[in-house]
Design an enzyme around this catalytic site. Structure first.
Site, PDB file in Angstrom:
ATOM      1  N   ASN A 174      -2.953   2.960 -10.057  1.00 26.13           N
ATOM      2  CA  ASN A 174      -3.390   2.145  -8.919  1.00 26.13           C
ATOM      3  C   ASN A 174      -3.306   0.679  -9.357  1.00 26.13           C
ATOM      4  OD1 ASN A 174      -4.462   1.996  -6.191  1.00 26.13           O
ATOM      5  ND2 ASN A 174      -6.378   1.307  -7.108  1.00 26.13           N
ATOM      6  N   GLY A 230       0.866  -1.177   0.000  1.00 31.76           N
ATOM      7  CA  GLY A 230       0.000   0.000   0.000  1.00 31.76           C
ATOM      8  C   GLY A 230       0.907   1.233   0.000  1.00 31.76           C
ATOM      9  N   ALA A 231       0.629   2.169  -0.912  1.00 25.89           N
ATOM     10  CA  ALA A 231       1.560   3.279  -1.145  1.00 25.89           C
ATOM     11  C   ALA A 231       1.944   4.049   0.122  1.00 25.89           C
ATOM     12  CB  ALA A 231       0.969   4.207  -2.203  1.00 25.89           C
ATOM     13  N   GLN A 252      -5.491  -8.849  -2.966  1.00 24.01           N
ATOM     14  CA  GLN A 252      -5.569  -7.891  -1.855  1.00 24.01           C
ATOM     15  C   GLN A 252      -7.023  -7.594  -1.489  1.00 24.01           C
ATOM     16  OE1 GLN A 252      -3.564  -7.681  -4.478  1.00 24.01           O
ATOM     17  NE2 GLN A 252      -1.642  -6.643  -4.032  1.00 24.01           N
ATOM     18  N   ASP A 295      -1.480   4.941  -6.189  1.00 31.17           N
ATOM     19  CA  ASP A 295      -0.061   4.829  -5.828  1.00 31.17           C
ATOM     20  C   ASP A 295       0.745   6.028  -6.303  1.00 31.17           C
ATOM     21  OD1 ASP A 295      -1.105   1.956  -5.844  1.00 31.17           O
ATOM     22  OD2 ASP A 295       0.837   1.841  -4.831  1.00 31.17           O
TER      23      ASP A 295
END
Ligand code: MRU
Length: 358
Positions: free
Chosen positions: A266, A68-69, A215, A256
């Site tokens: 993303n 996750g960014a 995810q 992201d």
């Protein structure tokens, strides 16, 4: 670009005092080491790892144990702090060289989320401004904690602002995981959903499983169920027919990296959802902190897209599903053009097109 103010939404909806929900803490600084949830094990096992080694963190980022960014940025900052605490160099220049090496290692873990280089650049500036090793150690730990605290606050504000976009009795589609597991706080896109739920709005969420590393299926369902939100899992390709049947009111996803013009990278599959939502006239919202915005990038064409190992597709989770030697194309992200995005929610408010990020 217009920026909607983040006014208080207490007038119609308020946090239901009776709602019980579990807050997920993806990462925690323990004074001289870091604890994080190993996300590769979820949802079957809830395993936390404690470490004082930045190399272990770098490996966890590469393998999506930490992902996750925003969370990648926070974790990398703590990684630099750990490198500073552990090195036994006694000469300032050698100390700086060693930390610079650690920054390089952490920077090389994943290419798409700009939060990683953003956080590492902040750490580098603090390193270079320190005049002694002792001062550098203190400053690096402090800066990592500040980056973490800022991320928590950005998540809170995104949840508060973005929840205004969610009507009561909404059915929402989300893709991948942009929740507490993806940030140092309570999430971005998912926090919009859980905040709307806690305000008392009736919310249903369709979660697309997010091939190939799942995810959505593994992490987002887990988080939403802990938050007490009604959730239904679908395969990625079922989203179009749900939209066709008018069963989706809006799509909410994370990002992201967002280019100056609002193009947003993303998880792969996001673009497919955006095109389909556009075709069906369904609002498509992107939520991300300012640390995910990369203003020097003019548009999404130049966002580096990570390619993952073919084995994640051909034999994901240990089960071979394609013949040995199959050619594979395995991008982990895609870029959604700004013209398909209805609004971008950051901690500063609700941005409407045309976007022009500075
Ligand atoms: O490969 P991942 O799991 O790190 O990809 C994560 C995503 O694509 C998220 O949607 C994005 O990082 C936003 S997280 C707030």
């Amino acid at each position: 670009m217009s920026l909607g103010s983040c006014r208080s939404s207490k007038s119609r909806f308020w946090r239901k005092p009776s709602l019980r929900y579990e807050i997920v803490k993806s990462i925690e600084w323990l004074g001289n080491r870091l604890r994080f949830i190993d996300q590769t094990k979820l949802p079957l096992e809830e395993v936390c790892i404690e470490t004082d080694q930045y190399t272990l963190l770098a490996d966890a980022i590469r393998s999506l144990g930490i992902r996750g960014a925003p969370l990648i940025g926070v974790a990398a900052a703590y990684g630099v702090a750990l490198a500073g605490l552990r090195t036994d160099e006694s000469n300032l220049q050698s100390f700086r060289n060693e930390i610079e090496y650690a920054i390089g290692e952490l920077a090389s873990t994943r290419p798409t989320a700009v939060n990683l280089s953003w956080a590492l650049e902040r750490m580098r500036k603090n390193l270079n401004a320190s005049l002694s090793i002792e001062a550098a150690r203190v400053v690096l730990v402090r800066e990592a904690i500040v980056i973490h605290e800022e991320d928590e606050e950005m998540c809170r504000r995104i949840g508060e602002c973005g929840s205004q976009l969610i009507p009561d009795r909404a059915t929402i589609l989300t893709h991948c995981n942009a929740g507490a597991l993806a940030t140092g706080g309570e999430g971005t896109a998912l926090n919009i959903i859980t905040t709307a739920h806690r305000m008392g709005k009736s919310i249903n969420v369709y979660v697309s499983e997010t091939r190939p590393l799942l995810q959505g299926a593994r992490l987002t369902t887990w988080e939403l169920m802990k938050a007490g939100v009604d959730v239904t899992l679908i395969i990625d390709s079922a989203a179009a027919s749900l939209m066709q049947q008018k069963k989706i009111d809006c799509v909410v996803v994370g990002a992201d990296r967002i280019a100056r013009n609002g193009d947003a990278a993303n998880k792969v599959g996001t673009y497919m959802h955006a095109v389909t939502a556009h075709y069906h006239g369904i609002p498509f919202y992107v939520a991300a902190p300012s640390s995910s915005i990369d203003p020097p990038l003019e548009d999404g064409n130049n966002i580096p897209i990570e390619e993952r190992n073919a084995s994640e597709i051909t034999e994901g989770f240990g089960k071979r599903i394609a013949p040995e030697g199959t050619n594979v194309y395995a991008p982990a992200f895609d870029s959604t053009p700004a013209r398909l995005i209805t609004a971008i929610v950051t901690e500063k408010g609700i941005h409407r097109p045309p976007f022009h990020f500075q």
